[in-house]
Motif scaffolding. Structure first.
Motif, PDB file in Angstrom:
ATOM      1  N   UNK A  38     -18.893 -72.176  44.469  1.00 51.05           N
ATOM      2  CA  UNK A  38     -17.661 -72.264  43.675  1.00 51.05           C
ATOM      3  C   UNK A  38     -16.412 -71.890  44.460  1.00 51.05           C
ATOM      4  N   UNK A  39     -16.539 -70.893  45.356  1.00 51.37           N
ATOM      5  CA  UNK A  39     -15.331 -70.291  45.909  1.00 51.37           C
ATOM      6  C   UNK A  39     -15.088 -70.531  47.399  1.00 51.37           C
ATOM      7  N   UNK A  40     -15.932 -71.284  48.072  1.00 48.77           N
ATOM      8  CA  UNK A  40     -15.712 -71.462  49.508  1.00 48.77           C
ATOM      9  C   UNK A  40     -15.194 -72.847  49.875  1.00 48.77           C
ATOM     10  N   UNK A  41     -14.984 -73.708  48.907  1.00 50.81           N
ATOM     11  CA  UNK A  41     -14.409 -75.021  49.210  1.00 50.81           C
ATOM     12  C   UNK A  41     -12.959 -74.838  49.666  1.00 50.81           C
ATOM     13  N   UNK A  42     -12.642 -75.269  50.888  1.00 47.41           N
ATOM     14  CA  UNK A  42     -11.299 -75.104  51.428  1.00 47.41           C
ATOM     15  C   UNK A  42     -11.023 -73.709  51.948  1.00 47.41           C
ATOM     16  N   UNK A  43     -12.041 -72.873  52.027  1.00 47.29           N
ATOM     17  CA  UNK A  43     -11.876 -71.499  52.499  1.00 47.29           C
ATOM     18  C   UNK A  43     -12.396 -71.387  53.926  1.00 47.29           C
ATOM     19  N   UNK A  44     -11.610 -70.754  54.796  1.00 43.17           N
ATOM     20  CA  UNK A  44     -12.045 -70.486  56.168  1.00 43.17           C
ATOM     21  C   UNK A  44     -12.731 -69.138  56.201  1.00 43.17           C
ATOM     22  N   UNK A  45     -13.965 -69.121  56.695  1.00 48.39           N
ATOM     23  CA  UNK A  45     -14.746 -67.894  56.761  1.00 48.39           C
ATOM     24  C   UNK A  45     -14.709 -67.314  58.164  1.00 48.39           C
ATOM     25  N   UNK A  46     -14.644 -66.003  58.241  1.00 46.51           N
ATOM     26  CA  UNK A  46     -14.495 -65.332  59.535  1.00 46.51           C
ATOM     27  C   UNK A  46     -15.237 -63.999  59.520  1.00 46.51           C
ATOM     28  N   UNK A  47     -15.972 -63.733  60.581  1.00 55.44           N
ATOM     29  CA  UNK A  47     -16.581 -62.422  60.749  1.00 55.44           C
ATOM     30  C   UNK A  47     -15.555 -61.476  61.378  1.00 55.44           C
ATOM     31  N   UNK A  48     -15.437 -60.284  60.810  1.00 49.47           N
ATOM     32  CA  UNK A  48     -14.449 -59.327  61.304  1.00 49.47           C
ATOM     33  C   UNK A  48     -15.012 -57.924  61.133  1.00 49.47           C
TER      34      UNK A  48
ATOM     35  N   UNK B  97     -14.960 -57.904  47.618  1.00 49.00           N
ATOM     36  CA  UNK B  97     -13.632 -57.601  47.071  1.00 49.00           C
ATOM     37  C   UNK B  97     -12.826 -58.887  46.960  1.00 49.00           C
ATOM     38  N   UNK B  98     -12.267 -59.121  45.754  1.00 50.56           N
ATOM     39  CA  UNK B  98     -11.431 -60.301  45.545  1.00 50.56           C
ATOM     40  C   UNK B  98     -10.074 -59.930  44.942  1.00 50.56           C
ATOM     41  N   UNK B  99      -9.880 -58.658  44.610  1.00 47.81           N
ATOM     42  CA  UNK B  99      -8.609 -58.212  44.054  1.00 47.81           C
ATOM     43  C   UNK B  99      -7.527 -58.310  45.131  1.00 47.81           C
ATOM     44  N   UNK B 100      -6.538 -59.193  44.976  1.00 47.72           N
ATOM     45  CA  UNK B 100      -5.533 -59.364  46.036  1.00 47.72           C
ATOM     46  C   UNK B 100      -4.745 -58.096  46.339  1.00 47.72           C
ATOM     47  N   UNK B 101      -4.601 -57.212  45.358  1.00 46.55           N
ATOM     48  CA  UNK B 101      -3.873 -55.967  45.602  1.00 46.55           C
ATOM     49  C   UNK B 101      -4.578 -55.099  46.638  1.00 46.55           C
ATOM     50  N   UNK B 102      -5.907 -55.238  46.743  1.00 46.07           N
ATOM     51  CA  UNK B 102      -6.680 -54.425  47.678  1.00 46.07           C
ATOM     52  C   UNK B 102      -6.835 -55.074  49.050  1.00 46.07           C
ATOM     53  N   UNK B 103      -6.390 -56.306  49.189  1.00 40.00           N
ATOM     54  CA  UNK B 103      -6.585 -57.024  50.450  1.00 40.00           C
ATOM     55  C   UNK B 103      -5.328 -57.070  51.316  1.00 40.00           C
TER      56      UNK B 103
ATOM     57  N   UNK C 138     -15.595 -49.547  60.065  1.00 39.51           N
ATOM     58  CA  UNK C 138     -16.624 -49.239  61.044  1.00 39.51           C
ATOM     59  C   UNK C 138     -17.791 -50.190  61.088  1.00 39.51           C
ATOM     60  N   UNK C 139     -17.719 -51.318  60.382  1.00 40.46           N
ATOM     61  CA  UNK C 139     -18.823 -52.265  60.376  1.00 40.46           C
ATOM     62  C   UNK C 139     -18.342 -53.690  60.178  1.00 40.46           C
ATOM     63  N   UNK C 140     -19.257 -54.671  60.311  1.00 35.11           N
ATOM     64  CA  UNK C 140     -18.874 -56.075  60.162  1.00 35.11           C
ATOM     65  C   UNK C 140     -18.663 -56.461  58.706  1.00 35.11           C
ATOM     66  N   UNK C 141     -17.710 -57.335  58.481  1.00 38.97           N
ATOM     67  CA  UNK C 141     -17.439 -57.870  57.144  1.00 38.97           C
ATOM     68  C   UNK C 141     -17.191 -59.373  57.273  1.00 38.97           C
ATOM     69  N   UNK C 142     -17.278 -60.055  56.146  1.00 38.82           N
ATOM     70  CA  UNK C 142     -16.995 -61.484  56.088  1.00 38.82           C
ATOM     71  C   UNK C 142     -15.689 -61.688  55.336  1.00 38.82           C
ATOM     72  N   UNK C 143     -14.730 -62.345  55.992  1.00 36.66           N
ATOM     73  CA  UNK C 143     -13.440 -62.609  55.374  1.00 36.66           C
ATOM     74  C   UNK C 143     -13.365 -64.047  54.891  1.00 36.66           C
ATOM     75  N   UNK C 144     -12.707 -64.259  53.763  1.00 35.87           N
ATOM     76  CA  UNK C 144     -12.417 -65.591  53.261  1.00 35.87           C
ATOM     77  C   UNK C 144     -10.920 -65.800  53.219  1.00 35.87           C
ATOM     78  N   UNK C 145     -10.448 -66.828  53.929  1.00 33.20           N
ATOM     79  CA  UNK C 145      -9.014 -67.121  54.005  1.00 33.20           C
ATOM     80  C   UNK C 145      -8.727 -68.461  53.340  1.00 33.20           C
ATOM     81  N   UNK C 146      -7.674 -68.501  52.545  1.00 38.49           N
ATOM     82  CA  UNK C 146      -7.133 -69.761  52.023  1.00 38.49           C
ATOM     83  C   UNK C 146      -5.743 -69.910  52.609  1.00 38.49           C
ATOM     84  N   UNK C 147      -5.629 -70.734  53.641  1.00 38.60           N
ATOM     85  CA  UNK C 147      -4.391 -70.787  54.407  1.00 38.60           C
ATOM     86  C   UNK C 147      -4.192 -69.459  55.096  1.00 38.60           C
ATOM     87  N   UNK C 148      -3.021 -68.862  54.872  1.00 35.39           N
ATOM     88  CA  UNK C 148      -2.731 -67.559  55.473  1.00 35.39           C
ATOM     89  C   UNK C 148      -3.072 -66.402  54.547  1.00 35.39           C
ATOM     90  N   UNK C 149      -3.626 -66.690  53.379  1.00 34.78           N
ATOM     91  CA  UNK C 149      -3.909 -65.643  52.395  1.00 34.78           C
ATOM     92  C   UNK C 149      -5.371 -65.211  52.474  1.00 34.78           C
TER      93      UNK C 149
END
Length: 307
Positions: free
Chosen positions: A242-252, A287-293, A256-267
């Protein structure tokens, strides 16, 4: 600037002095509050206290600022606990780039700022949390903790041991031995979820796995945790579809540990992380709350780019 408001050399020197302490103060406030935004606000409040003090009378600025900030955080925690009880769905800590948290070379240092431990810290009373953070993360003796909290040394020792006992009782199973293994596990998980490979996902998940998603009422997320290998695998596969169409995924890297980021454009629209034990992935936190990102978005350190 008019003459009355022009900074004096003493005030300029005091401001420079404070900036030398700011990174450590943020590190302390974040461990106390689990929120980067609230930590920055607390540090700014400490600066205002510093600015209003007769700084020439402060013999040891570092300990003075630590005490002021800790007590500001204790006040904030009291109101934060009430707000978090009314939070829509799951409340998760904010992600923070490791560079903002001070040294994280040792496994114990990384574990102390992990999402699992920060989430468990929410179950401690504010004084217990302060005692654990000051002692474990900043090397304060029980006597020094007592001075910060205006308690007796015996009371400070009791707060610490009570807090550590509660944390130990809920400690997660040991995960991958190092960041490289954790990143490899995350990459395997990502491939299986992106492919909708339920069989492979279930193989990676522990039987009692739990998935938490934090939208904060600002983004779509499950309001309750998803329990169990089969339900979690189906939920995660559907989430990716549902949520990864058009989303760029990145390991970061975060906390202190690895996470997976989802970017929509610059957001930045999502941050996901895994916790693993001997039998596989025991927890997934998203986490999907934009206030926390927002705080993390411009401070992350990429590990690799998914293609």
């Amino acid at each position: 600037m008019d003459q009355a408001n022009r900074p004096t050399p003493e005030r300029e020197e005091a401001a420079r002095e404070f900036e030398q302490h700011r990174p450590r103060l943020f590190s302390l406030a974040y461990r106390m509050l689990g929120s980067a935004a609230e930590a920055e606000d607390a540090v700014q409040d400490a600066y205002l206290r510093w600015h209003g003090a007769e700084t020439g009378q402060v013999a040891a600025p570092g300990p003075w600022l630590n005490k002021v900030l800790t007590n500001l955080c204790l006040t904030r925690l009291t109101s934060a606990r009430a707000r978090r009880e009314e939070y829509p769905g799951t409340w998760l800590p904010e992600p923070v780039a490791g560079a903002a948290l001070g040294p994280l070379e040792r496994a114990e240092q990384r574990e102390a700022v992990s999402f699992a431990v920060l989430t468990m810290m929410e179950r401690l009373s504010p004084p217990e949390r302060a005692a654990v953070v000051l002692h474990d993360a900043f090397g304060y003796s029980h006597r020094e903790v007592a001075g910060v909290l205006d308690r007796t040394e015996a009371a400070a020792r009791q707060l610490y041991h009570r807090g550590r006992t509660r944390l130990a009782a809920e400690a997660p199973p040991t995960g991958p031995a190092d960041a490289e293994q954790a990143a490899a596990l995350l990459a395997r998980f990502l491939r299986a979820a992106a492919d909708g490979d339920l069989e492979q996902l279930e193989e990676l998940l522990a039987a009692q796995v739990v998935v938490w998603t934090d939208g904060g009422g600002r983004a779509r997320a499950a309001l309750r945790p998803v329990h169990g290998r089969t339900s979690a695998a189906r939920f995660l596969a559907g989430l990716f579809e549902r949520f990864t169409d058009g989303v760029r995924l990145e390991l970061a890297e975060a906390n202190g540990g690895p996470v997976l980021l989802g970017w929509e454009g610059d957001a930045l629209t999502s941050v996901g992380l895994l916790e693993a034990g001997p039998d596989g992935v025991t927890a997934v936190r998203i986490l999907r709350n934009p206030d926390k990102l927002a705080h993390y978005a411009h401070r992350h350190r990429p590990l690799s780019q998914n293609r």
